[in-house]
Design an enzyme around this catalytic site. Structure first.
Site, PDB file in Angstrom:
ATOM      1  N   MET A  26       0.838  -1.283  -0.074  1.00 34.38           N
ATOM      2  CA  MET A  26      -0.078  -0.038  -0.005  1.00 34.38           C
ATOM      3  C   MET A  26       1.065   1.240   0.000  1.00 34.38           C
ATOM      4  O   MET A  26       0.562   2.410   0.548  1.00 34.38           O
ATOM      5  CB  MET A  26      -0.866  -0.077   1.321  1.00 34.38           C
ATOM      6  N   LEU A  29       6.827   2.870   1.279  1.00 40.22           N
ATOM      7  CA  LEU A  29       7.658   1.716   1.311  1.00 40.22           C
ATOM      8  C   LEU A  29       9.108   2.099   2.272  1.00 40.22           C
ATOM      9  O   LEU A  29       9.335   3.048   2.325  1.00 40.22           O
ATOM     10  CB  LEU A  29       8.427   1.539   0.072  1.00 40.22           C
ATOM     11  N   HIS A  30       9.333   0.955   3.028  1.00 42.17           N
ATOM     12  CA  HIS A  30      10.584   0.794   3.726  1.00 42.17           C
ATOM     13  C   HIS A  30      11.419  -0.343   3.491  1.00 42.17           C
ATOM     14  O   HIS A  30      10.905  -1.079   2.959  1.00 42.17           O
ATOM     15  CB  HIS A  30      10.150   0.888   5.306  1.00 42.17           C
ATOM     16  N   HIS A  33       9.596  -3.963   2.796  1.00 44.20           N
ATOM     17  CA  HIS A  33       9.054  -4.120   1.690  1.00 44.20           C
ATOM     18  C   HIS A  33      10.179  -4.355   0.420  1.00 44.20           C
ATOM     19  O   HIS A  33      10.182  -5.365  -0.430  1.00 44.20           O
ATOM     20  CB  HIS A  33       8.373  -2.811   0.816  1.00 44.20           C
ATOM     21  N   ASP A 146       2.672  -9.394   9.576  1.00 37.87           N
ATOM     22  CA  ASP A 146       1.329  -9.492   9.291  1.00 37.87           C
ATOM     23  C   ASP A 146       0.934 -10.956   9.216  1.00 37.87           C
ATOM     24  O   ASP A 146       0.455 -11.573   8.332  1.00 37.87           O
ATOM     25  CB  ASP A 146       0.729  -8.762   8.292  1.00 37.87           C
ATOM     26  N   GLN A 149      -2.528 -12.230   8.338  1.00 38.03           N
ATOM     27  CA  GLN A 149      -2.788 -11.817   7.126  1.00 38.03           C
ATOM     28  C   GLN A 149      -2.264 -12.712   6.027  1.00 38.03           C
ATOM     29  O   GLN A 149      -2.929 -13.387   5.030  1.00 38.03           O
ATOM     30  CB  GLN A 149      -2.040 -10.561   6.653  1.00 38.03           C
TER      31      GLN A 149
END
Ligand code: PAF
Length: 205
Positions: A26, A29-30, A33, A146, A149
């Site tokens: 989403m 970004l860091h 990611h 997550d 998820q």
């Protein structure tokens, strides 16, 4: 690095690609990611990163409005990571018609985060099903941060008989021990300290 915004364009590009690695995001970004992009690059011929703030997974409107967005910085990071393709669809492109699906993943749809964020995992399942339909990736990469998820997406892939392999990737942490997350941008320095202490306590019990 190629950037596509429409389903038609990206599908005609993907027509003759062999193995496709997909990293859904989403934005905001860091390094965590980027680590998914790096893993995908070693396992696939083409790596696609999507940037799409999915309205269907926000149970609070305020949370959707406040979600951090910085596409220019995201594109610079993806370019530096040598990501092959970026897909940045609009809401209309993702959901051209009204979708009212109700997925059910047993306990995963009821406990922990599902209990506190009603509709959240259903929204995640809707967007991931749509991405899999558009991109038909060989492999899709999700952070273990997550964890619920990740379990939901694995259950989804089974439920819809997807040929995409769902791959969980290790958590990336700040020096403080805090798991990297786009949402950390919304924490004050004090809140970050508290979160990192909780995170350490949970990691080492
Ligand atoms: O983890 C996220 O950033 C989102 O839930 C995802 C997987 C990109 C779906 O919108």
């Amino acid at each position: 690095m190629l950037v596509f915004t429409t389903v038609k364009e990206i599908q005609s590009f993907l027509n003759d690609q062999k193995s496709v690695g997909f990293v859904p995001t989403m934005g905001a970004l860091h390094q965590a990611h980027i680590s998914l992009i790096e893993i995908s690059k070693t396992e696939n011929e083409i790596t696609i990163c999507s940037i799409f703030v999915n309205p269907k997974q926000f149970n609070k409107k305020e949370d959707l409005i406040k979600y951090p967005r910085n596409t220019a910085a995201d594109l610079a990071k993806l370019k530096a990571a040598k990501c092959d393709v970026v897909f940045i669809p609009s809401v209309e492109e993702m959901y051209p018609t009204a979708i009212k699906k109700e997925f059910y993943f047993g306990m995963l749809s009821e406990v922990m985060e599902a209990e506190h964020r009603p509709g959240h995992f259903n929204g995640v399942a809707i967007v991931i099903e749509r991405f899999f339909e558009i991109l038909n990736p060989t492999n899709a990469y999700f952070g273990e941060k997550d964890y619920q998820q990740l379990a939901v997406v694995k259950a989804l892939a089974e439920q819809i008989n997807s040929s995409t392999k769902v791959i969980g990737c290790p958590i990336f942490r700040e020096k403080s021990g805090l798991a990297m997350s786009s949402r950390n941008e919304r924490l004050t320095e004090e809140e970050k300290v508290v979160a990192s202490q909780i995170s350490k306590a949970l990691t080492f019990v």
